[in-house]
Design a protein around this motif. Structure first.
Motif, PDB file in Angstrom:
ATOM      1  N   LYS A 147     -15.238   1.097  -3.557  1.00  0.00           N
ATOM      2  CA  LYS A 147     -15.062   1.345  -4.985  1.00  0.00           C
ATOM      3  C   LYS A 147     -13.588   1.516  -5.315  1.00  0.00           C
ATOM      4  CE  LYS A 147     -19.502   3.597  -5.925  1.00  0.00           C
ATOM      5  NZ  LYS A 147     -20.133   4.863  -6.421  1.00  0.00           N
ATOM      6  N   ALA A 148     -13.178   0.951  -6.441  1.00  0.00           N
ATOM      7  CA  ALA A 148     -11.775   1.049  -6.842  1.00  0.00           C
ATOM      8  C   ALA A 148     -11.349   2.497  -7.035  1.00  0.00           C
ATOM      9  CB  ALA A 148     -11.539   0.265  -8.132  1.00  0.00           C
ATOM     10  N   THR A 149     -12.257   3.335  -7.535  1.00  0.00           N
ATOM     11  CA  THR A 149     -11.909   4.733  -7.779  1.00  0.00           C
ATOM     12  C   THR A 149     -11.637   5.492  -6.483  1.00  0.00           C
ATOM     13  OG1 THR A 149     -14.282   5.208  -7.909  1.00  0.00           O
ATOM     14  CG2 THR A 149     -13.093   4.962  -9.992  1.00  0.00           C
ATOM     15  N   GLU A 150     -12.080   4.947  -5.360  1.00  0.00           N
ATOM     16  CA  GLU A 150     -11.816   5.577  -4.064  1.00  0.00           C
ATOM     17  C   GLU A 150     -10.687   4.871  -3.322  1.00  0.00           C
ATOM     18  OE1 GLU A 150     -15.571   5.389  -2.091  1.00  0.00           O
ATOM     19  OE2 GLU A 150     -16.559   6.753  -3.501  1.00  0.00           O
ATOM     20  N   THR A 151     -10.737   3.534  -3.276  1.00  0.00           N
ATOM     21  CA  THR A 151      -9.771   2.788  -2.465  1.00  0.00           C
ATOM     22  C   THR A 151      -8.376   2.749  -3.081  1.00  0.00           C
ATOM     23  OG1 THR A 151     -10.558   0.749  -3.517  1.00  0.00           O
ATOM     24  CG2 THR A 151     -11.512   1.320  -1.371  1.00  0.00           C
ATOM     25  N   VAL A 152      -8.283   2.638  -4.402  1.00  0.00           N
ATOM     26  CA  VAL A 152      -6.965   2.526  -5.032  1.00  0.00           C
ATOM     27  C   VAL A 152      -6.167   3.823  -4.887  1.00  0.00           C
ATOM     28  CG1 VAL A 152      -5.713   2.089  -7.188  1.00  0.00           C
ATOM     29  CG2 VAL A 152      -7.692   0.684  -6.587  1.00  0.00           C
ATOM     30  N   PRO A 153      -6.751   5.005  -5.175  1.00  0.00           N
ATOM     31  CA  PRO A 153      -5.987   6.240  -4.938  1.00  0.00           C
ATOM     32  C   PRO A 153      -5.579   6.407  -3.462  1.00  0.00           C
ATOM     33  CG  PRO A 153      -7.833   6.690  -6.398  1.00  0.00           C
ATOM     34  CD  PRO A 153      -8.017   5.293  -5.885  1.00  0.00           C
ATOM     35  N   GLN A 154      -6.440   6.006  -2.532  1.00  0.00           N
ATOM     36  CA  GLN A 154      -6.100   6.087  -1.112  1.00  0.00           C
ATOM     37  C   GLN A 154      -4.891   5.202  -0.798  1.00  0.00           C
ATOM     38  OE1 GLN A 154      -9.698   4.916   0.894  1.00  0.00           O
ATOM     39  NE2 GLN A 154     -10.822   6.760   0.286  1.00  0.00           N
ATOM     40  N   TRP A 155      -4.905   3.994  -1.322  1.00  0.00           N
ATOM     41  CA  TRP A 155      -3.797   3.057  -1.084  1.00  0.00           C
ATOM     42  C   TRP A 155      -2.501   3.585  -1.687  1.00  0.00           C
ATOM     43  CZ3 TRP A 155      -1.677  -0.579  -4.897  1.00  0.00           C
ATOM     44  CH2 TRP A 155      -0.758  -1.476  -4.339  1.00  0.00           C
ATOM     45  N   VAL A 156      -2.593   4.101  -2.909  1.00  0.00           N
ATOM     46  CA  VAL A 156      -1.403   4.640  -3.574  1.00  0.00           C
ATOM     47  C   VAL A 156      -0.857   5.834  -2.794  1.00  0.00           C
ATOM     48  CG1 VAL A 156      -0.605   5.860  -5.642  1.00  0.00           C
ATOM     49  CG2 VAL A 156      -1.965   3.765  -5.867  1.00  0.00           C
ATOM     50  N   ASN A 157      -1.729   6.729  -2.357  1.00  0.00           N
ATOM     51  CA  ASN A 157      -1.280   7.889  -1.575  1.00  0.00           C
ATOM     52  C   ASN A 157      -0.556   7.448  -0.313  1.00  0.00           C
ATOM     53  OD1 ASN A 157      -2.274   9.806  -3.359  1.00  0.00           O
ATOM     54  ND2 ASN A 157      -4.248   9.983  -2.319  1.00  0.00           N
ATOM     55  N   ARG A 158      -1.102   6.433   0.338  1.00  0.00           N
ATOM     56  CA  ARG A 158      -0.482   5.936   1.576  1.00  0.00           C
ATOM     57  C   ARG A 158       0.905   5.362   1.297  1.00  0.00           C
ATOM     58  NH1 ARG A 158      -4.983   3.786   3.384  1.00  0.00           N
ATOM     59  NH2 ARG A 158      -4.552   1.627   2.841  1.00  0.00           N
ATOM     60  N   LEU A 159       1.022   4.595   0.225  1.00  0.00           N
ATOM     61  CA  LEU A 159       2.323   4.019  -0.124  1.00  0.00           C
ATOM     62  C   LEU A 159       3.354   5.114  -0.421  1.00  0.00           C
ATOM     63  CD1 LEU A 159       1.400   1.057  -2.516  1.00  0.00           C
ATOM     64  CD2 LEU A 159       2.467   0.853  -0.269  1.00  0.00           C
ATOM     65  N   LEU A 160       2.938   6.111  -1.199  1.00  0.00           N
ATOM     66  CA  LEU A 160       3.870   7.157  -1.590  1.00  0.00           C
ATOM     67  C   LEU A 160       4.260   8.043  -0.408  1.00  0.00           C
ATOM     68  CD1 LEU A 160       2.417   8.099  -5.098  1.00  0.00           C
ATOM     69  CD2 LEU A 160       4.479   6.757  -4.585  1.00  0.00           C
ATOM     70  N   GLN A 161       3.346   8.204   0.545  1.00  0.00           N
ATOM     71  CA  GLN A 161       3.678   8.961   1.746  1.00  0.00           C
ATOM     72  C   GLN A 161       4.691   8.208   2.596  1.00  0.00           C
ATOM     73  OE1 GLN A 161      -0.159   9.653   3.511  1.00  0.00           O
ATOM     74  NE2 GLN A 161      -0.719  11.227   2.004  1.00  0.00           N
ATOM     75  N   GLN A 162       4.563   6.896   2.639  1.00  0.00           N
ATOM     76  CA  GLN A 162       5.512   6.080   3.412  1.00  0.00           C
ATOM     77  C   GLN A 162       6.917   6.133   2.806  1.00  0.00           C
ATOM     78  OE1 GLN A 162       3.801   2.156   3.427  1.00  0.00           O
ATOM     79  NE2 GLN A 162       2.042   2.747   4.669  1.00  0.00           N
ATOM     80  N   LYS A 163       6.959   6.307   1.504  1.00  0.00           N
ATOM     81  CA  LYS A 163       8.243   6.352   0.789  1.00  0.00           C
ATOM     82  C   LYS A 163       9.050   7.581   1.190  1.00  0.00           C
ATOM     83  CE  LYS A 163       7.814   8.213  -3.411  1.00  0.00           C
ATOM     84  NZ  LYS A 163       8.641   9.429  -3.449  1.00  0.00           N
ATOM     85  N   ASP A 164       8.332   8.706   1.423  1.00  0.00           N
ATOM     86  CA  ASP A 164       9.021   9.973   1.687  1.00  0.00           C
ATOM     87  C   ASP A 164       9.614  10.038   3.093  1.00  0.00           C
ATOM     88  OD1 ASP A 164       8.317  10.797  -0.850  1.00  0.00           O
ATOM     89  OD2 ASP A 164       6.396  11.616  -0.172  1.00  0.00           O
TER      90      ASP A 164
END
Length: 232
Positions: free
Chosen positions: A215-232
């Motif tokens: 589901k987009a409501t589950e997978t998209v926030p997970q993907w975004v969190n992963r990207l933002l964690q990689q940024k830090d």
């Protein structure tokens, strides 16, 4: 820092309650695409087409952005480089979720277009056949949406973004309708890492480097969190 280009389709808005082409029992199931989503259909029966888009406008006004829309808005605000959202959807849920400068390649339900002079304005909740254009007064108002057989909007701008993307994501789109179906290949040719996020793998998944299924409501926030964690 990497530029991210995101393409969204009906799947991202489905969880907010908007029906897609493939939903049984939804607005689209009650009509043939040829009758309500082509210039020929509008010429043949403008009352039917205006009534159809009036119903879609009412439906779109009743729903709220979901966690996937909100996650993409968060990515836009927190990612240190450019995040471009291109949508095939004609709703305004990305904007309601906080996203900015969304590129609507298929137009918007809340817009009206004059078929005579090309003037655009905010559509009233209910559009009528023969409504006059505020600019030229011709009775040629139509919904400002791209119908089958018409050229999508902003294509030059979209291809420019794809040519400079480091990451390309396709979210909730079937990958079967061109030109959007070819965006992944454009991005890959520019060297972008590509990912598909969908309820199930599509026919074109071989063109993607990665995929997330669910589901987009589950997978998209997970993907975004992963990207933002990689940024830090």
């Amino acid at each position: 820092m990497e530029k991210i280009v995101i393409l969204t389709g009906a799947g991202i808005s489905a969880e907010s309650g908007l029906s897609t082409f493939r939903d049984e029992g939804g607005l689209w199931a009650q009509h043939r695409i040829e009758d309500v989503a082509t210039p020929e259909g509008f010429a043949r029966d403008p009352d039917l087409v205006q009534d159809f888009y009036n119903a879609r406008r009412v439906q779109a006004a009743q729903v709220q952005p979901n966690a996937a829309h909100q996650a993409l808005a968060r990515l836009q605000s927190e990612w240190p480089s450019e995040v471009v959202i291109v949508t095939q959807n004609v709703d305004s849920l990305h904007e309601a979720g906080g996203a900015e400068n969304v590129i609507h390649m298929h137009g918007r339900l809340d817009g009206a277009l004059c078929a005579a002079c090309g003037h655009r304005w905010a559509a009233p909740p209910e559009m009528a056949v023969g409504e006059p254009c505020p600019a030229c007064a011709e009775p040629t108002a139509r919904p400002d949406v791209v119908w089958f057989g018409e050229m999508p909007y902003h294509m030059e701008e979209i291809y420019s973004h794809l040519s400079s993307a480091s990451v390309f994501a396709a979210i909730g789109t079937s990958g079967q309708v061109y030109p959007a179906a070819a965006f992944v290949h454009e991005a890959q040719a520019a060297g972008a890492h590509t990912i598909e996020i969908n309820l199930e793998p599509t026919m074109g998944t071989s063109g993607f480097d990665d995929r997330l299924v669910g589901k987009a409501t589950e997978t998209v926030p997970q993907w975004v969190n992963r990207l933002l964690q990689q940024k830090d």
